[in-house]
Design a protein around this motif. Sequence first.
Motif, PDB file in Angstrom:
ATOM      1  N   VAL A  41      47.734  -4.683  73.082  1.00 49.63           N
ATOM      2  CA  VAL A  41      46.649  -3.767  72.741  1.00 49.63           C
ATOM      3  C   VAL A  41      45.437  -4.115  73.590  1.00 49.63           C
ATOM      4  CG1 VAL A  41      47.399  -3.416  70.354  1.00 49.63           C
ATOM      5  CG2 VAL A  41      45.789  -5.215  70.851  1.00 49.63           C
ATOM      6  N   THR A  42      44.547  -3.155  73.720  1.00 46.85           N
ATOM      7  CA  THR A  42      43.274  -3.388  74.382  1.00 46.85           C
ATOM      8  C   THR A  42      42.255  -3.709  73.292  1.00 46.85           C
ATOM      9  OG1 THR A  42      43.867  -1.797  76.086  1.00 46.85           O
ATOM     10  CG2 THR A  42      41.551  -2.387  75.919  1.00 46.85           C
ATOM     11  N   ASP A  80      45.076 -19.694  70.587  1.00 47.10           N
ATOM     12  CA  ASP A  80      45.098 -18.496  71.421  1.00 47.10           C
ATOM     13  C   ASP A  80      45.406 -17.273  70.555  1.00 47.10           C
ATOM     14  OD1 ASP A  80      47.814 -18.695  70.894  1.00 47.10           O
ATOM     15  OD2 ASP A  80      48.427 -18.870  72.980  1.00 47.10           O
ATOM     16  N   ALA A  81      45.354 -16.091  71.157  1.00 43.27           N
ATOM     17  CA  ALA A  81      45.530 -14.848  70.410  1.00 43.27           C
ATOM     18  C   ALA A  81      46.903 -14.770  69.745  1.00 43.27           C
ATOM     19  CB  ALA A  81      45.320 -13.648  71.338  1.00 43.27           C
ATOM     20  N   GLU A  82      47.940 -15.246  70.406  1.00 41.82           N
ATOM     21  CA  GLU A  82      49.284 -15.173  69.822  1.00 41.82           C
ATOM     22  C   GLU A  82      49.410 -16.062  68.593  1.00 41.82           C
ATOM     23  OE1 GLU A  82      52.749 -14.825  71.940  1.00 41.82           O
ATOM     24  OE2 GLU A  82      51.884 -13.524  73.467  1.00 41.82           O
ATOM     25  N   GLU A 105      49.270  -3.555  65.312  1.00 43.62           N
ATOM     26  CA  GLU A 105      48.243  -3.303  66.322  1.00 43.62           C
ATOM     27  C   GLU A 105      46.861  -3.742  65.823  1.00 43.62           C
ATOM     28  OE1 GLU A 105      50.477  -0.968  65.277  1.00 43.62           O
ATOM     29  OE2 GLU A 105      51.766  -1.010  67.054  1.00 43.62           O
ATOM     30  N   GLU A 106      46.598  -3.541  64.529  1.00 41.87           N
ATOM     31  CA  GLU A 106      45.322  -3.987  63.957  1.00 41.87           C
ATOM     32  C   GLU A 106      45.242  -5.514  63.956  1.00 41.87           C
ATOM     33  OE1 GLU A 106      43.970  -0.823  60.597  1.00 41.87           O
ATOM     34  OE2 GLU A 106      45.895  -1.822  60.208  1.00 41.87           O
ATOM     35  N   ILE A 107      46.340  -6.146  63.599  1.00 44.53           N
ATOM     36  CA  ILE A 107      46.371  -7.610  63.584  1.00 44.53           C
ATOM     37  C   ILE A 107      46.188  -8.143  65.004  1.00 44.53           C
ATOM     38  CG2 ILE A 107      47.776  -9.650  63.087  1.00 44.53           C
ATOM     39  CD1 ILE A 107      49.081  -8.037  60.816  1.00 44.53           C
ATOM     40  N   LEU A 112      42.865 -10.820  69.148  1.00 47.43           N
ATOM     41  CA  LEU A 112      42.142 -10.831  70.424  1.00 47.43           C
ATOM     42  C   LEU A 112      40.647 -11.052  70.191  1.00 47.43           C
ATOM     43  CD1 LEU A 112      43.890  -7.876  72.280  1.00 47.43           C
ATOM     44  CD2 LEU A 112      44.080 -10.311  72.816  1.00 47.43           C
ATOM     45  N   TYR A 113      40.113 -10.410  69.177  1.00 46.98           N
ATOM     46  CA  TYR A 113      38.700 -10.543  68.824  1.00 46.98           C
ATOM     47  C   TYR A 113      38.364 -11.986  68.449  1.00 46.98           C
ATOM     48  CZ  TYR A 113      34.506  -9.878  65.887  1.00 46.98           C
ATOM     49  OH  TYR A 113      33.261  -9.974  65.316  1.00 46.98           O
TER      50      TYR A 113
END
Length: 118
Positions: A41-42, A80-82, A105-107, A112-113
Motif C-alpha cells: 500500500v501507499t 519495521d513495518a512488516e 490494507e488498513e493494518i 507504515l505510519y
Amino acid sequence: MQKWIMSGLFFVACTLALVLMFTLPGKEQVAQENKPTMPEVTLDAAAAEATVKASCITCHGDQLQGGAGPALDKVGGHMDAEAIFSVITKGRKTMPSFKEQLKPEEIANIALYLAEKK
C-alpha cells in the motif's frame, strides 16, 4: 502367532512414523504460514492517523506515549513495518488481534505510519 502380531504392529508403527516424518510441515514452513503477508500500500498518513485515533489511543495514549499498552511514538526505531503489521494482525501478549476489525490494507497503512515514528 504372537510374534506375527507384534511384527505386524511394529511394521505399521514404523510405516506411520515414516509417513508422518515426510508429510508434516517443518519449523520453517510453519513459521512462514503463521507470518501474515503485508499487502503493498501507499502510505496515507491522514487515514492511518484517523484509524489509530479510532482504534489504538485507548491503550497506547492519544499521543502514542503509552498507557495500558506500550508507547508507540518511537516504535519505528526498533520494529519495521512488516513486524508492526504482524503484531497488529495477530496480536501479542495482552494486545488483541485486529484482523477481524480492520482490513489488511488498513493494518498495512498503520504499520507504515508507525514505522516512520523513530
